[in-house]
Each structure stands twice: as C-alpha cells, then as structure tokens.
Design a protein around this motif. Structure first.
Motif, PDB file in Angstrom:
ATOM      1  N   SER A 184      -1.160   6.775 -37.647  1.00 22.80           N
ATOM      2  CA  SER A 184      -0.130   6.762 -36.613  1.00 22.80           C
ATOM      3  C   SER A 184      -0.636   6.038 -35.363  1.00 22.80           C
ATOM      4  N   THR A 232       5.403   6.388 -22.674  1.00 22.06           N
ATOM      5  CA  THR A 232       4.723   6.442 -23.976  1.00 22.06           C
ATOM      6  C   THR A 232       5.724   6.783 -25.073  1.00 22.06           C
ATOM      7  N   THR A 233       5.451   6.289 -26.269  1.00 29.95           N
ATOM      8  CA  THR A 233       6.344   6.523 -27.410  1.00 29.95           C
ATOM      9  C   THR A 233       6.086   7.853 -28.091  1.00 29.95           C
ATOM     10  N   GLY A 234       4.887   8.416 -27.901  1.00 33.31           N
ATOM     11  CA  GLY A 234       4.486   9.519 -28.764  1.00 33.31           C
ATOM     12  C   GLY A 234       3.998   8.953 -30.082  1.00 33.31           C
ATOM     13  N   LEU A 235       3.474   9.803 -30.956  1.00 38.49           N
ATOM     14  CA  LEU A 235       2.903   9.318 -32.213  1.00 38.49           C
ATOM     15  C   LEU A 235       3.976   8.729 -33.125  1.00 38.49           C
ATOM     16  N   GLU A 293      -3.317   4.981 -28.398  1.00 38.80           N
ATOM     17  CA  GLU A 293      -4.088   5.812 -29.324  1.00 38.80           C
ATOM     18  C   GLU A 293      -3.758   5.395 -30.752  1.00 38.80           C
ATOM     19  N   ASN A 347       0.170   5.579 -30.970  1.00 42.84           N
ATOM     20  CA  ASN A 347       0.847   6.002 -29.748  1.00 42.84           C
ATOM     21  C   ASN A 347       0.805   4.808 -28.797  1.00 42.84           C
TER      22      ASN A 347
END
Length: 574
Positions: free
Chosen positions: A198, A432-435, A486, A200
C-alpha cells in the motif's frame, strides 16, 4: 445362570431394536408422513405440467410449491393475480435451471437415496424450509409432516420429496465442482502481495474554481469567435447540462404517512388509519403548525426523520405522486391522498420553476462559461507547475515561493540595514490520501484525488528515495501535485500466517466466477434470485437444452392451482 442372563439380555436388545423399527416406520411411513414413501406416484401423475427439459417434466404442483414458499417467507408477497402469474413464470424458470443441473449431475453418476432425502429435509442446508420443521426452541419436530406441508407450502409430501431429491442432487453436484477448483502457490503469493502492498500519498489540489474570480470577463469579440469556432463544444455542454436549461417544475416536499392494516378486510383498522390521517391533516393546516415536527412525531413513512421531518427531497415528473406535488405552491399542504397501503399528505417546502431554454437562447451564456473555465484551468495548472518546481528543489509540497521585490520596493530594501530574513510560512494545503491498497476495487480511483490512470500506474515507481511524482496530475477537472509519504511492502512472515485463508478465499472467488451465486439463483426467493450473479456453467448448459414451457398454465390467478395438462406449447429456449 450365565446362560439365562445372556438370553434375557438378548431378548431385551431385540425388544429395543423392534421398538426402534416401529418408531421409524410410523415416523417416516405413517399416515402423518406418508410423503416419505419411496414408491409414491410421480408429481405429473397427479398434476399438470408446467415445463419440460430434455423430455423431463416439471409439474404445476412443483411451481405452486415455489409460489407458496414465497408466500410463506416473503413479507412483500403480491396478492394481485397478474403478479402471482409473473411469479409463477419466474419460479418455472428456476425449476428449469434446477432440472438442467440435476440431469447433468445424474450423468456424472451422482445419486441420492430415500434416506438421504429424509436427512436433508431436516438438515441445516434445507433453506428456508427447515424452519417449518422445528418447534419454538429450534428442535426438529416433524410428526405432522403432511399437515405442515399442505398448510404452509400447499403440496403433498410426495411432491415435496421429489423437489428435495432434485435439490440435494444439485447440491452434491455443485459441491463436487467447487471441490475441483484449484489455485497455485504463485497465485496465492500474488494475491497476498496485492493485498499487503500500500501507499500513502501527500497531495495539493489546485482547483480551477478558485481562479475564476480573477479571470476577466471575455470580450464580445472573443465570445463571437468562440461561438463560430467551437459550436460542437457548446452543443456538448448544453446536452450534458440539459437539466439546467430544460426541466419540469420541481417540488421539494415533506410527507406525513399513515399505514393501513395489512389485512385488506380489516375495515375497522382502515377507518382508524383514515381518522388519524384526518386529525393530523387538520393539525398540520393550523396556522403556525410545525409540519416537520408533526411528521417526526406521527408519520409512519420512511422519511419521517429526514431533514426537518418527513423530507422526501426534490420530486420530479418521474416520481410517483408528482401530479399532486406539481399543483402545490411553496408552503401549501395537499389534500389527503390514498394508496393501496396507506394514507398521506404533503407540504411543498420549496419550488424550482420549470425551465425551457433552447440552445439558441443560451449560446452566448455557454460560450462565456467555457472561455472562463478554460482560462481558470490554465491558471490552476500553471500554479500547480510552479509549486511542483519548488517541491523538486526543496523536497516539500508545502514550499512557497518567496515574494520578489521590484521597483521602489527593491531600492528601499537595499537601503535598509541588513536584518534576519523571515522564513515564509508554508501553505497549510497539503492533504493525505490515507493508505491505498494495491488490490483496491477501483484501480484508477485515488482517495481525495479521483480517477487518474496516470497516477495509479505510477504508484509502483514511487519510493522513499524518489517520492515526488514528476508531473502535474489532472483528474476530474482538478490539478494535483503528489508525493509519496509512506510505502508498505509485504512481509514474508505474514504471508505464511495468511496463506491458508488466502487460498480458501481465492478458491471461493474462482468458484463464484464459474458458478455464480448458485445458491440464490437455484434455491433463493424470487427477489434475491433476480439480483444474484449467474455463472458461466449454468448459461452454457441452458443453451444446450431442449426446453418447452406450457404458457397456458400461467393465466392470472389469485392462488396456485393445478390445472389439467393442456397440449404442449411452442419451444422456449430463452
């Protein structure tokens, strides 16, 4: 003495075994359960035929069984003759598909015994019928087998057992097919990697909408030139946004609804519901009355708690009840309306007048809009490119460009004593998009950004060493700069823990692709059956089958019947 004891113990065992045999005989072959007789007549011997599949009959009573099952387990069972006739047709199609698979199962050598059928009838797999054969505590209780079947499902035990024999044969066949589905270790590993990997992302959105206020109004010459050169674009915009130019009157309404009793013969209950509606209607029309509060407190409809109370939203000409709604002015309450299951009245809380603007009426307006939109998009993209260039230098999306002094301001700065420079405060517009998992359902859909195949295909190339996406991303009319925050990679030790579950899930997914939601398609109630996925296997088998449907038995009727068998109808291979 030992001999006497041995003889007595043998006699005692004989009595027990004899008693068990008597119980089994009465339970399965007695008058209360004679449907378990293995030599009972076939359904067609006592009923007309509804369809044939490769020469094998489906009886009218089997269709009636399916209709009665709907009545027993479906709260929304229709009581109109035409609806029952339509349901009977749907049930026949389901029985046709059952018969096709049962025939295929027998070709594969799959059989079931009379004992197997008896065990299946009271098993957990006999859904939803199993509840008919259990007491209030969930224990099996089939001493009144015939009475339960005739009273709840409208069939004799022999017809029911015939149906369950076919059903059990199909289940065994499909269980066998599912067991043959295989997946490789490489497929399991790939599934784990896609599930575990994934990203981020950080991103900044540059919206053209924010730039429109700074765009100068187009000159008349510019609009004229645009109209001449971009006729197709203007027409496309008009068609896409036709609701802004042509529409019927729209009415936003709130509703108070009172339900009638389910029993249409309950005249006292219907009168009581009408009296309550009249009382609430009078209360709502009282000066100063709070319609929403009345709806929240007393309405029995789905919308009672929505909005300020009873809010049904905007109603168009395609919605039921529009003819009533369209007659209302803002703030007006309708007369009481009656439907088959309820009484209701509404209040118009807002109005959108009807529009009828032709393309010629709005050509200048659309040309102006498109020119401004294009200029705003160009400005937003330029701003995004400038921020991206700064980010490539500083490594931060939040970097802002220091203001450049010009003219007198620059000269004044030169004459001032040197002072510590203030660091510009980064813009607080980084999100941020998130995972984002690799196995996400919509591959090109990026949270917060929208659909972008360019960005989706670039994710695997982003790393913590090279986190910045090198280009401005355009998605759904917006512009973005993007940086990896990330990245999470699969872990080998986690793979070993999850391998068995992943394998089972992959096998189930592959079986679903091949066989569809066969449990609902073949045995489910009508509503769920219509929504279920059909697998390729069933479709292929159906194409190769000789199917005839007896249309004469589907005349509109108020309850299932078993007419005499008419002459065969023309083939139906749909």
């Amino acid at each position: 003495m030992l001999t006497d004891l041995r003889e007595k113990s043998q006699n005692f065992l004989v009595y027990i075994l004899f008693g068990i045999l008597i119980f089994v005989f009465i339970f399965f072959f007695g008058p209360q359960a004679d449907g378990c007789q293995p030599n009972a007549p076939t359904p067609r011997a006592i009923s007309g035929w509804a369809a044939t599949v490769n020469g094998e009959d489906i009886s009218v009573r089997e269709v009636n069984l399916a209709v009665y099952r709907e009545k027993q387990f479906n709260d929304a069972f229709p009581d109109e003759p035409s609806a029952i006739a339509q349901l009977s047709r749907s049930a026949t199609q389901q029985l046709i598909e059952q018969t096709i698979l049962a025939q295929q199962a027998r070709k594969m050598g799959i059989t079931v015994s009379e004992e197997d059928i008896t065990k299946y009838i009271v098993s957990e797999r006999n859904v939803p019928d199993r509840w008919l054969f259990r007491d209030r505590k969930g224990r099996i209780a089939v001493k009144d087998f015939r009475a339960i079947l005739t009273g709840s499902l409208g069939v004799s035990p022999e017809v029911y057992r015939h149906s369950k024999k076919r059903e059990l044969t199909i289940r065994r066949y499909l269980d066998f097919l599912v067991s043959t589905v295989k997946v490789s270790d490489a497929e399991i590993k790939l599934e784990f990697d896609r599930k575990s990997r994934s990203w981020n992302l950080e991103y900044v959105n540059f919206s053209p909408e924010a730039h429109k206020a700074s765009i100068a109004a187009p000159a008349a010459d510019d609009i004229a030139a645009f109209k001449n050169d971009k006729k197709d674009d203007i027409k496309a915009y008009y068609d896409k946004n036709i609701a802004d130019y042509k529409r019927d009157k729209e009415v936003k309404v709130s509703r108070v609804l009172i339900r009638k009793p389910k029993d249409k013969g309950d005249t006292a209950g219907i009168a009581k519901a009408k009296a309550k509606t009249l009382e609430l209607h009078a209360k709502a029309k009282t000066e100063g009355a709070n319609f929403g509060a009345i709806a929240k407190e007393s309405s029995e409809g789905w919308f009672k708690t929505r909005g300020d109370g009873g809010d049904m939203g905007w109603q168009t000409s395609k919605r039921p009840g529009y003819k009533v709604f369209a007659t209302l002015a803002r703030g007006q309450i309708s007369d009481i309306q009656e439907e088959s299951g309820w009484f209701y009245f509404v209040k118009a809380t807002d109005i959108k007048p009807a529009l009828d603007k032709t393309l010629d009426n709005v050509t200048d307006e659309i040309a102006n809009t498109l020119i401004v939109n294009a200029s705003a998009a160009k400005s937003a993209k330029q701003q995004a490119a400038e921020r991206l260039a700064a980010a490539k230098t500083t490594g931060s999306l939040a970097t802002v460009k220091a203001p450049v002094a010009t003219g007198d301001a620059a000269a004044e700065t030169d004459t001032q004593a040197a002072a510590p420079a203030e660091t510009p405060t980064p813009k607080n517009d980084v999100q941020t998009t998130g995972l984002i998992k690799e196995n996400r359902g919509e591959w090109a859909e990026i949270p917060g950004i929208g659909k972008s195949e360019l960005l989706a295909s670039s994710l695997s190339k982003l790393s913590m060493e090279n986190p910045l996406h090198p280009a401005v991303i355009e998605a759904e009319g917006q512009f973005f700069i993007v940086k990896l925050k990330e990245r999470i990679e699969p872990k080998k030790e986690e793979f070993e823990k999850e391998k068995a579950d992943l394998k089972a899930n992959l096998m189930a997914k592959r079986a679903y692709e091949l066989f569809g939601d066969w449990n609902q398609v073949l045995f489910g109630l009508n509503g769920r059956r219509q929504q279920a996925k059909r697998g390729a296997l069933l479709a292929d088998l159906r194409k190769g089958s000789n199917i005839k449907v007896n249309d004469a038995v589907f005349a509109a009727r108020t309850k299932p019947t078993a007419p005499k068998a008419p002459a065969p109808a023309s083939p139906d291979t749909k």
